[in-house]
Scaffold this active site. Structure first.
Site, PDB file in Angstrom:
ATOM      1  CB  SER A  48      -0.273  -0.120   1.360  1.00  0.00           C
ATOM      2  OG  SER A  48      -0.855   1.401   1.695  1.00  0.00           O
ATOM      3  CG  HIS A  75      -3.752  -1.649  -1.204  1.00  0.00           C
ATOM      4  ND1 HIS A  75      -5.190  -2.290  -1.378  1.00  0.00           N
ATOM      5  CD2 HIS A  75      -4.004  -0.773  -0.321  1.00  0.00           C
ATOM      6  CE1 HIS A  75      -6.022  -2.303  -1.143  1.00  0.00           C
ATOM      7  NE2 HIS A  75      -6.026  -1.143  -0.132  1.00  0.00           N
ATOM      8  CG  ASP A  79      -5.131   2.214   1.210  1.00  0.00           C
ATOM      9  OD1 ASP A  79      -6.391   1.453   1.397  1.00  0.00           O
ATOM     10  OD2 ASP A  79      -3.916   1.393   1.471  1.00  0.00           O
ATOM     11  CG  MET A  88      -8.279   6.676   3.602  1.00  0.00           C
ATOM     12  SD  MET A  88      -7.109   6.468   4.304  1.00  0.00           S
ATOM     13  CE  MET A  88      -6.261   5.115   4.444  1.00  0.00           C
ATOM     14  CG  HIS A 102      -9.344  -0.292  -0.082  1.00  0.00           C
ATOM     15  ND1 HIS A 102      -8.636  -0.585   0.966  1.00  0.00           N
ATOM     16  CD2 HIS A 102     -10.278  -0.464  -0.167  1.00  0.00           C
ATOM     17  CE1 HIS A 102      -9.471  -0.233   2.222  1.00  0.00           C
ATOM     18  NE2 HIS A 102     -10.490  -0.400   1.181  1.00  0.00           N
ATOM     19  CG  MET A 119     -11.323   3.150   2.478  1.00  0.00           C
ATOM     20  SD  MET A 119      -9.879   2.719   3.287  1.00  0.00           S
ATOM     21  CE  MET A 119      -8.329   3.166   2.150  1.00  0.00           C
ATOM     22  CG  MET A 153     -11.276  -2.776   6.064  1.00  0.00           C
ATOM     23  SD  MET A 153     -10.108  -2.501   4.365  1.00  0.00           S
ATOM     24  CE  MET A 153      -8.641  -1.841   5.798  1.00  0.00           C
ATOM     25  CG  ASP A 194      -6.228  -3.284   3.528  1.00  0.00           C
ATOM     26  OD1 ASP A 194      -4.965  -2.681   3.552  1.00  0.00           O
ATOM     27  OD2 ASP A 194      -6.524  -2.212   2.852  1.00  0.00           O
TER      28      ASP A 194
HETATM   29  C1  DX5 Z   1      -6.680   1.256   6.050  1.00  0.00           C
HETATM   30  C2  DX5 Z   1      -5.790   0.877   4.553  1.00  0.00           C
HETATM   31  C3  DX5 Z   1      -4.500  -0.220   4.466  1.00  0.00           C
HETATM   32  C4  DX5 Z   1      -3.385  -0.206   5.086  1.00  0.00           C
HETATM   33  C5  DX5 Z   1      -2.883  -0.714   5.983  1.00  0.00           C
HETATM   34  O1  DX5 Z   1      -7.662   1.681   5.697  1.00  0.00           O
HETATM   35  O2  DX5 Z   1      -7.220   0.500   3.789  1.00  0.00           O
HETATM   36  O3  DX5 Z   1      -3.954  -0.549   3.432  1.00  0.00           O
HETATM   37  O4  DX5 Z   1      -1.875   1.100   4.524  1.00  0.00           O
HETATM   38  O5  DX5 Z   1      -1.604  -0.431   6.040  1.00  0.00           O
HETATM   39  P1  DX5 Z   1      -0.003  -1.860   7.158  1.00  0.00           P
HETATM   40  O6  DX5 Z   1      -0.312  -2.498   6.341  1.00  0.00           O
HETATM   41  O7  DX5 Z   1       0.492  -0.904   7.146  1.00  0.00           O
HETATM   42  O8  DX5 Z   1      -1.795  -2.022   8.584  1.00  0.00           O
HETATM   43 ZN    ZN Z   2      -6.780  -0.647   1.920  1.00  0.00          ZN
END
Ligand code: DX5
Ligand code: ZN
Length: 225
Positions: free
Chosen positions: A10, A35, A37, A39, A68, A70, A139, A175
């Protein structure tokens, strides 16, 4: 035959000032997917980046860009993420009342579709959309931040989802909090795509990333049934 283990670092844990170089580095280090993320400060309590970042990193890798989302709502942004170069777009079941519509929209854009569940969401909410997804993302932390601890109930949930999927052509991605210790637990339960942020990017440069990716992969492969 178990589905091949794929490692998806990620970029949330990468150096934001050097996204292009970081994506190139994980690509050279042997990652399978990248990946991303996304947000929004609304669905999750943190803000990251949008389709412009996907577009900016696209030239740095030919690997799968695994986006991904969110964000809520997600539907107004699906087209932008598809046009920016995402190969797979994952939406949260909790992000809106019309999950089926969101998944149909992703497919209509010619992209692979994923559905994600927060740790507290029961797996039965995806029962009627399994015919529309390429991946289920469970998750294993509450989404919003990297570097959190793995939530152990994810292991049992993974096994249940694996049983629901049966012989359908659907990947299970996990994840959050994936390390060499937790990767085997979910791989044994049936997961095959492992997202790892901090556990990959704690290394230095291509060689550090390579070692971390290889260790997680090896630990997971050994545990696969
Ligand atoms: C959390 C993200 C994850 C996160 C994982 O909201 O969706 O992808 O980056 O990070 P680690 O591997 O550090 O838990
Ligand atoms: Zn993620």
């Amino acid at each position: 035959m178990a589905r091949p283990i794929q490692i998806a670092p990620s970029i949330l844990a990468s150096d934001f000032a050097r996204f292009g170089e970081e994506v190139k580095a994980i690509d050279e280090a042997g990652c399978d997917w990248v990946h991303v993320d996304v947000m929004d400060g609304h669905f999750v309590p943190n803000i990251t980046f949008g389709p412009h970042v996907v577009k900016a990193i696209r030239p740095y890798t030919d690997k799968v860009i695994d986006t991904h989302l969110m964000i809520a709502p997600c539907d107004p942004y699906l087209e932008d993420f598809a046009a920016a170069g995402s190969d797979l777009i994952t939406v949260h079941a909790e992000a809106g009342p019309h999950l089926d519509r969101s998944l149909q929209a992703i497919k209509a854009l010619g992209k692979k579709a994923g559905v994600s569940l927060n740790p507290a969401t029961p797996e039965n909410v995806i029962e009627y959309v399994l015919d529309k997804v390429d991946m289920v993302l469970l998750m294993s932390v509450n989404p919003g931040f990297g570097g959190q601890s793995f939530i152990p109930s994810t292991v049992e949930k993974t096994a249940r989802v694996k049983a629901m999927i049966g012989d359908r052509d659907i990947d299970i991605q996990i994840d959050g909090g994936i390390t060499t210790e937790t990767a085997p637990l979910v791989a044994a339960a049936g997961a095959n795509i492992l997202v790892a942020g901090s556990a990959v990017f704690k290394g230095q440069g291509v060689e550090g990333y390579r070692e971390n990716i290889a260790r997680i992969r090896e630990a997971a492969e050994k545990a696969q049934n």
